[in-house]
Design an enzyme around this catalytic site. Structure first.
Site, mmCIF file in Angstrom:
data_model
loop_
_atom_site.group_PDB
_atom_site.id
_atom_site.type_symbol
_atom_site.label_atom_id
_atom_site.label_comp_id
_atom_site.label_asym_id
_atom_site.label_seq_id
_atom_site.Cartn_x
_atom_site.Cartn_y
_atom_site.Cartn_z
ATOM 1 N N ASP A 15 0.807 -1.209 0.000
ATOM 2 C CA ASP A 15 0.000 0.000 0.000
ATOM 3 C C ASP A 15 0.848 1.270 0.000
ATOM 4 O OD1 ASP A 15 -2.675 1.225 0.181
ATOM 5 O OD2 ASP A 15 -2.005 1.918 2.136
ATOM 6 N N MET A 73 -7.999 6.058 2.682
ATOM 7 C CA MET A 73 -8.030 7.257 1.849
ATOM 8 C C MET A 73 -6.750 7.473 1.059
ATOM 9 S SD MET A 73 -11.009 8.523 2.254
ATOM 10 C CE MET A 73 -10.712 10.077 1.439
ATOM 11 N N ARG A 74 -5.752 6.595 1.255
ATOM 12 C CA ARG A 74 -4.497 6.812 0.540
ATOM 13 C C ARG A 74 -4.697 6.731 -0.974
ATOM 14 N NH1 ARG A 74 -1.321 3.774 3.318
ATOM 15 N NH2 ARG A 74 -0.314 5.450 4.480
ATOM 16 N N ALA A 75 -5.598 5.864 -1.424
ATOM 17 C CA ALA A 75 -5.842 5.740 -2.864
ATOM 18 C C ALA A 75 -6.341 7.046 -3.452
ATOM 19 C CB ALA A 75 -6.841 4.621 -3.125
#
Length: 713
Positions: A203, A284-286
């Site tokens: 990730d 929320m990293r995407a």
């Protein structure tokens, strides 16, 4: 771009623009060069696809870096790190310009090499605490490249995760307390056949690209032609491509300068949120990575604001690896669904909570896959301005994807079967085990695997010295310090306090007069560390008719898949031997790729007689060969059977079991029915191992966990 050192970098490595094809990979690297906030690139692909070549060529294209002269931590004179160990850097410090660095982290690197450590020589000779920086300091404001990142030891992965998340490296060890900035572009390459990456590190990579070798003979011939020319005269080859390299470097520098002026409208931001929510990514990293990549793509093509095409290109690279739910899932993205989502979100500026409009049922995923611009600029060509533009081996990011129908069922999924007609329905009974002369070959059936679950802890007894992992206790180069010893050879992991204690009583007789400590070679002590190792887990699975006839093979496959998942989490190598009919087969040679094991297991047919002795002999031969290849990795034999042997005699089984000397073994007892013969328990006793009932393989409550931990210790 200035000449001099940067030109030398060009001549050391194969030029970036000379790489044939790989449009998506070039685009992903360029987006990160424009905006380091994109979060790095993970390059997945088979061996021999120029992964390492193109990454090493990237450094020559990065804009040069202005640093404080003499600072080992590459501080920016305009904004120096106030806590830099070489600081403080005041206004009077001079500045210098150097090329961006590419720091390579070897798979077998030590913790000291990555984060730095106490300068032992100065500590012992001058009596001062001096810090010797590691690769994280060297990579600051540059590129940190990890080849075969999926094979990186877990303790290094943990340190890398902390630095990537915080942009700072903290060192608290060996009487050293240091903090320094560590912001870098993380690039990793991996071959999925050798095992997958831990989800936490996966990730952290902003973008991912799947690369495969081209099947076009013309393109393959051009690859060989250019490579031969480079090997014949690297300098002349670099000069031949110098103009293209300078043009691409200038375009990257212009895009980086233009990045701050690119706008991200609210409508585009809603499209990003809609796409990420609809594809079900975690966290929320995407969304953030997709936004940064879209901004970089807009700057790359010369735009002033983010458009749907920019979002599409960003999502193709940022989302596939974030959709995985477990190690057996194949990363991928339905581009037709992506196009449909972007179209719907543009038509409906207020999407519903599921990411679709209020009146529609979501994208149907039908029709041909969408094709958008490949990110190569306004003219639609690749980032190098020539050659294949992404429509080659990677085909717009699609490429060949691993199979998704792993159970042998059709696209409709599992079907309800009438009793006695399902995939696990029994065939002809085995009877008394006598062979049937000239009879038909036993029918092959493929049972669907049951659900996976968390299995109880299974470890190899004793203390090993194998590869770092998470299964059994071992003496390793990392982990907690359990003691010290006199080094047998070269000192690799000094135990400072033990060395000082050994030298302290002799300072007067050695004539010490100054602040420095007089240390003799005999005083040196090295740390003894205890951690966990990964093992070779060899599965020996009974695929005979006796398993299928009792409707057990689905549960057995689910159990073995659960054990495979456990092996993935514990960083083991796995192998799979099956026996049925007249012999045994090595279905999966020992490998770090548990995904390959899952594919082979799910497609495993069942039926026929039970040659248990032949299976044991085949497993013993596999372990013998692996012991020669990797003597430090301890094996763990997992036999999955009901203990019946309808081919061969009991004496054959006894002789085959005697082959497993000094091998930890666990027998998963699959026997069922009101009358149980205890054959699997007897087999476990012959192997000197433990028998575990199939239904008790799942991890239990706290009491069971404490009992297993005590047994493992």
């Amino acid at each position: 771009m200035p000449d001099g050192p940067q030109t030398a970098v060009n001549r050391l490595h194969y030029p970036f623009t000379a790489v044939v094809g790989l449009g998506n990979l070039k685009l992903a690297l360029i987006l990160n060069a424009i905006s380091p906030r994109t979060g790095g690139v993970l390059i997945r692909g088979e061996k021999g696809t120029a992964k390492s070549t193109i990454v090493r060529a990237l450094a020559a294209l990065l804009p040069p870096v202005t640093v404080v002269t003499g600072c080992r931590f590459s501080c920016d004179p305009a904004d120096p790190d106030p806590e830099c160990p070489d600081g403080p850097h005041g206004a009077g410090h001079s500045a210098s310009v150097r090329p961006a660095r590419l720091a390579e982290l070897p798979v077998g690197a030590s913790e000291d090499r990555l984060i730095g450590s106490l300068d032992l020589e100065r500590a012992l000779t001058e009596g001062v605490k001096a810090f010797d920086p590691g690769l994280l300091a060297a990579a600051h404001r540059g590129v940190l490249y990890v080849d075969e990142v999926n094979l990186l030891h877990d303790h290094l992965v943990d340190l890398l995760l902390d630095a990537a998340a915080l942009g700072t490296c903290y060192v608290e060890r060996d009487a050293v307390s240091v903090r320094h900035a560590a912001r870098f572009l993380l690039v990793g390459t991996m071959n999925p056949e050798e095992g997958e990456l831990r989800p936490q590190l996966l990730d952290r990579f902003g973008l991912t690209v799947e690369v495969v070798a081209s099947r076009d003979p013309v393109e393959r011939a051009e690859v060989v032609r250019r490579r031969l020319a480079f090997e014949d005269d690297p300098g002349a080859f670099a000069i031949r491509w110098a103009d293209e390299e300078r043009a691409l470097a200038a375009r990257i520098a212009d895009a980086r300068a233009r990045l701050r002026q690119v706008a991200l409208p609210d409508a585009a931001l809603r499209q990003i949120a809609t796409v990420c929510a609809a594809f079900g990514v975690d966290g929320m990293r995407a969304d953030l990575i997709t936004a940064h990549a879209a901004l970089a793509h807009a700057a790359w093509r010369g735009g002033t604001e983010v458009t749907a095409d920019d979002i599409r290109e960003a999502a193709r690279l940022a989302l596939p690896h974030r959709r995985r739910r477990d190690p057996f899932d194949a990363p991928g993205l339905d581009e037709a669904e992506l196009d449909d989502l972007l179209k719907r979100s543009a038509e409906d500026p207020d999407p519903g909570p599921d990411g679709h409009g209020p009146d529609d049922g979501g994208p149907d995923g039908g029709g041909p896959e969408g094709r958008g611009p490949d990110g190569g600029g306004p003219d639609g060509r690749g980032p190098d301005g020539g050659g294949p533009d992404g429509g080659g081996p990677e085909g717009g990011g699609r490429g060949p994807e691993p199979e998704t129908l792993l159970d042998g069922q059709d696209a409709g999924g599992p079907r309800a079967e009438a009793p006695g007609t399902g995939p696990e329905s029994p065939g002809p009974p085995e009877g008394d085990g006598r062979p049937v002369a000239n009879g038909p070959a036993p029918a092959q059936r493929t049972a669907q695997a049951g659900e996976t679950y968390r299995v109880r802890p299974i470890t190899v007894p004793g203390l090993g010295t194998g590869s770092p992992g998470r299964r059994s206790r071992a003496r390793t180069s990392y982990g907690r310090v359990s003691g010290s010893r006199v080094p047998a050879g070269r000192l690799t992991s000094p135990h400072l306090s033990a060395t000082l204690r050994a030298a302290a009583p002799y300072q007067r007789e050695r004539g010490r007069t100054g602040p420095g400590l007089i240390v003799r070679p005999g005083d040196l002590r090295e740390a003894v560390r205890e951690g966990r190792e990964g093992n070779l887990v060899l599965f020996l699975v009974d695929a005979s008719g006796s398993m299928a006839a009792r409707q057990r093979m689905g549960a057995v496959k689910g159990a073995v898949l659960s054990l495979l998942l456990d092996a993935y989490q514990r960083r083991d190598k796995v192998g799979l031997v099956t026996f049925r009919g007249s012999g045994a087969e090595l279905v999966l040679p020992p490998t770090s790729s548990v995904e390959a094991g899952a594919v082979r297991l799910r497609a495993l047919p069942t039926g026929g007689r039970t040659p248990l002795a032949e299976g044991l002999r085949r497993a013993a031969e596999v372990l013998r060969v692996e012991r020669l290849r990797d003597p430090a990795r301890r094996p763990l034999l997992v036999v999955v059977t009901d203990g019946r042997a309808t081919s061969g005699t009991d004496a054959d089984v006894h002789r085959a079991a005697a082959l497993f000397t000094h091998v930890a073994a666990v027998v998963v007892d699959c026997e069922s029915g009101p009358v149980r013969l205890g054959l699997a328990v007897r087999l476990a006793a012959r192997l000197g191992g433990e028998a575990v009932r199939l239904e008790r393989l799942a991890a239990g409550g706290l009491h069971d966990l404490v009992r297993e931990r005590r047994k493992a210790a």
